[in-house]
Design a protein around this motif. Structure first.
Motif, PDB file in Angstrom:
ATOM      1  N   ASP A   1       0.822  -1.215   0.000  1.00 26.71           N
ATOM      2  CA  ASP A   1       0.000   0.000   0.000  1.00 26.71           C
ATOM      3  C   ASP A   1       0.856   1.265   0.000  1.00 26.71           C
ATOM      4  OD1 ASP A   1      -2.145  -1.699   0.030  1.00 26.71           O
ATOM      5  OD2 ASP A   1      -2.695  -1.341   2.130  1.00 26.71           O
ATOM      6  N   ARG A   2       1.971   1.225   0.741  1.00 24.39           N
ATOM      7  CA  ARG A   2       2.853   2.403   0.760  1.00 24.39           C
ATOM      8  C   ARG A   2       3.492   2.615  -0.617  1.00 24.39           C
ATOM      9  NH1 ARG A   2       5.754   5.560   4.522  1.00 24.39           N
ATOM     10  NH2 ARG A   2       6.390   7.385   3.303  1.00 24.39           N
ATOM     11  N   LEU A   3       3.889   1.531  -1.259  1.00 28.38           N
ATOM     12  CA  LEU A   3       4.516   1.668  -2.568  1.00 28.38           C
ATOM     13  C   LEU A   3       3.508   2.085  -3.636  1.00 28.38           C
ATOM     14  CD1 LEU A   3       7.104  -1.257  -2.697  1.00 28.38           C
ATOM     15  CD2 LEU A   3       7.503   1.180  -2.273  1.00 28.38           C
ATOM     16  N   ILE A   4       2.280   1.608  -3.527  1.00 27.51           N
ATOM     17  CA  ILE A   4       1.243   2.065  -4.460  1.00 27.51           C
ATOM     18  C   ILE A   4       1.109   3.584  -4.379  1.00 27.51           C
ATOM     19  CG2 ILE A   4      -1.256   2.117  -4.863  1.00 27.51           C
ATOM     20  CD1 ILE A   4      -1.316  -0.857  -4.176  1.00 27.51           C
ATOM     21  N   ALA A   5       1.095   4.113  -3.160  1.00 26.94           N
ATOM     22  CA  ALA A   5       0.961   5.563  -2.974  1.00 26.94           C
ATOM     23  C   ALA A   5       2.186   6.299  -3.498  1.00 26.94           C
ATOM     24  CB  ALA A   5       0.748   5.873  -1.494  1.00 26.94           C
ATOM     25  N   GLU A   6       3.377   5.759  -3.235  1.00 27.16           N
ATOM     26  CA  GLU A   6       4.605   6.408  -3.685  1.00 27.16           C
ATOM     27  C   GLU A   6       4.685   6.433  -5.209  1.00 27.16           C
ATOM     28  OE1 GLU A   6       7.118   7.961  -2.055  1.00 27.16           O
ATOM     29  OE2 GLU A   6       5.986   7.777  -0.189  1.00 27.16           O
ATOM     30  N   VAL A   7       4.367   5.313  -5.835  1.00 30.81           N
ATOM     31  CA  VAL A   7       4.434   5.234  -7.292  1.00 30.81           C
ATOM     32  C   VAL A   7       3.399   6.170  -7.924  1.00 30.81           C
ATOM     33  CG1 VAL A   7       3.998   3.707  -9.266  1.00 30.81           C
ATOM     34  CG2 VAL A   7       5.440   2.925  -7.372  1.00 30.81           C
ATOM     35  N   ALA A   8       2.210   6.233  -7.342  1.00 31.51           N
ATOM     36  CA  ALA A   8       1.170   7.115  -7.874  1.00 31.51           C
ATOM     37  C   ALA A   8       1.583   8.581  -7.755  1.00 31.51           C
ATOM     38  CB  ALA A   8      -0.142   6.873  -7.139  1.00 31.51           C
ATOM     39  N   GLU A   9       2.230   8.928  -6.658  1.00 32.17           N
ATOM     40  CA  GLU A   9       2.611  10.326  -6.446  1.00 32.17           C
ATOM     41  C   GLU A   9       3.819  10.738  -7.284  1.00 32.17           C
ATOM     42  OE1 GLU A   9       4.090  13.367  -2.876  1.00 32.17           O
ATOM     43  OE2 GLU A   9       3.390  11.344  -2.374  1.00 32.17           O
ATOM     44  N   HIS A  10       4.827   9.869  -7.356  1.00 34.88           N
ATOM     45  CA  HIS A  10       6.093  10.266  -7.974  1.00 34.88           C
ATOM     46  C   HIS A  10       6.261   9.784  -9.412  1.00 34.88           C
ATOM     47  CE1 HIS A  10       7.658  12.001  -4.279  1.00 34.88           C
ATOM     48  NE2 HIS A  10       7.121  10.981  -3.647  1.00 34.88           N
ATOM     49  N   ARG A  11       5.386   8.892  -9.873  1.00 33.68           N
ATOM     50  CA  ARG A  11       5.341   8.442 -11.265  1.00 33.68           C
ATOM     51  C   ARG A  11       6.723   8.127 -11.844  1.00 33.68           C
ATOM     52  NH1 ARG A  11       4.081  12.223 -14.410  1.00 33.68           N
ATOM     53  NH2 ARG A  11       4.357  13.943 -12.938  1.00 33.68           N
ATOM     54  N   PRO A  12       7.408   7.154 -11.269  1.00 28.44           N
ATOM     55  CA  PRO A  12       8.737   6.815 -11.787  1.00 28.44           C
ATOM     56  C   PRO A  12       8.666   6.221 -13.193  1.00 28.44           C
ATOM     57  CG  PRO A  12       8.009   5.159 -10.206  1.00 28.44           C
ATOM     58  CD  PRO A  12       7.009   6.281 -10.143  1.00 28.44           C
ATOM     59  N   ASP A  13       9.726   6.463 -13.958  1.00 28.31           N
ATOM     60  CA  ASP A  13       9.861   5.851 -15.277  1.00 28.31           C
ATOM     61  C   ASP A  13      10.456   4.451 -15.165  1.00 28.31           C
ATOM     62  OD1 ASP A  13       9.124   8.262 -16.787  1.00 28.31           O
ATOM     63  OD2 ASP A  13      11.029   9.058 -16.053  1.00 28.31           O
ATOM     64  N   LEU A  14      11.220   4.232 -14.090  1.00 30.35           N
ATOM     65  CA  LEU A  14      11.941   2.983 -13.907  1.00 30.35           C
ATOM     66  C   LEU A  14      12.115   2.714 -12.423  1.00 30.35           C
ATOM     67  CD1 LEU A  14      13.807   0.673 -15.120  1.00 30.35           C
ATOM     68  CD2 LEU A  14      15.707   2.310 -14.835  1.00 30.35           C
ATOM     69  N   ALA A  15      11.997   1.459 -12.036  1.00 28.27           N
ATOM     70  CA  ALA A  15      12.319   1.025 -10.667  1.00 28.27           C
ATOM     71  C   ALA A  15      13.565   0.151 -10.732  1.00 28.27           C
ATOM     72  CB  ALA A  15      11.165   0.246 -10.056  1.00 28.27           C
ATOM     73  N   VAL A  16      14.487   0.378  -9.818  1.00 32.40           N
ATOM     74  CA  VAL A  16      15.676  -0.472  -9.719  1.00 32.40           C
ATOM     75  C   VAL A  16      15.629  -1.162  -8.359  1.00 32.40           C
ATOM     76  CG1 VAL A  16      18.188  -0.627  -9.866  1.00 32.40           C
ATOM     77  CG2 VAL A  16      16.963   1.114 -11.187  1.00 32.40           C
ATOM     78  N   ILE A  17      15.612  -2.490  -8.389  1.00 29.49           N
ATOM     79  CA  ILE A  17      15.398  -3.308  -7.199  1.00 29.49           C
ATOM     80  C   ILE A  17      16.648  -4.105  -6.871  1.00 29.49           C
ATOM     81  CG2 ILE A  17      13.937  -5.108  -6.185  1.00 29.49           C
ATOM     82  CD1 ILE A  17      11.831  -4.421  -8.346  1.00 29.49           C
ATOM     83  N   GLU A  18      16.982  -4.179  -5.600  1.00 36.82           N
ATOM     84  CA  GLU A  18      18.099  -5.052  -5.204  1.00 36.82           C
ATOM     85  C   GLU A  18      17.653  -6.498  -5.324  1.00 36.82           C
ATOM     86  OE1 GLU A  18      21.066  -3.920  -2.211  1.00 36.82           O
ATOM     87  OE2 GLU A  18      20.444  -5.732  -1.147  1.00 36.82           O
TER      88      GLU A  18
END
Length: 204
Positions: free
Chosen positions: A61-78
């Protein structure tokens, strides 16, 4: 503090992203997920063991909100650790479930993602695949004047470097780095179509 191989660039605000590229860095953990927003700010998503499987929904839920607000073009995951086979079955299941949940968030938001393993990230940041948490934090301070609050586990520093890795690989570096350290990123798993498209847009 000096980090071997790392060139100290002119410090500038981390919020300035070249060419408008927006990258989010994610250091996934069921207990404390490190997040670096596209503007360079970092935080942790902490969960409680007593909440059991609901910890996944807290992070989701926190990441859904972050992605919606900041609209990243790319996510880089460890990526999962190289010694994942030696993790306990419970920890392995938790990590697998968490990665699946996060991928579903990104799929829903149409955000492509890349995977960079721990050794590659440390090599990129410090020219040392065995660098510890203090060295990763010191490298971030030297690279861009960044310090992390409440980051004993190094989750925020790792997420910050994941974002930096995404910028670098896409040809929009946030600061100067030796080419030898940039070359380590070739070991990551990158969404080729996205990277090529961004490179062409940046060159136009």
């Amino acid at each position: 503090m000096s980090i071997p191989g790392l060139i100290a660039p002119t410090v500038r605000p981390a919020a300035v992203a070249p060419a408008g590229l927006r990258v989010i860095g994610l250091d996934l953990s069921i207990t404390s997920t490190g997040v670096c927003r596209p503007n360079g700010s970092t935080f942790r998503i902490k969960t409680r063991q007593k909440d059991g499987p609901r910890r996944l929904t807290v992070i989701r839920d926190r990441l859904i909100a972050e992605v919606a607000e900041h609209r990243p073009d790319l996510a880089v995951i460890e990526d999962l650790p190289m010694n994942a086979g030696r993790m306990s079955l419970t920890n392995l299941k938790n990590m697998a479930c968490l990665h699946g949940v996060v991928q579903s968030v990104l799929v829903d938001a149409d955000v492509p993602w890349a995977y960079v393993n721990t050794k590659t990230l440390k090599s990129f940041a410090c020219d040392n695949g065995g660098a510890d948490k203090a060295e990763m934090a010191a490298a971030a301070l030297l690279a861009d004047g960044v310090e992390f609050v409440d980051d004993k586990g190094g989750d925020q520093a790792d997420a910050w470097w994941l974002r930096a890795a995404g910028h670098d690989w896409c040809g929009a570096p946030l600061f100067a780095m030796p080419q030898a350290q940039r070359d380590y990123l070739s070991k990551g798993i990158w969404p080729a179509a996205f990277v090529q498209r961004h490179a062409m847009e940046a060159a136009a």
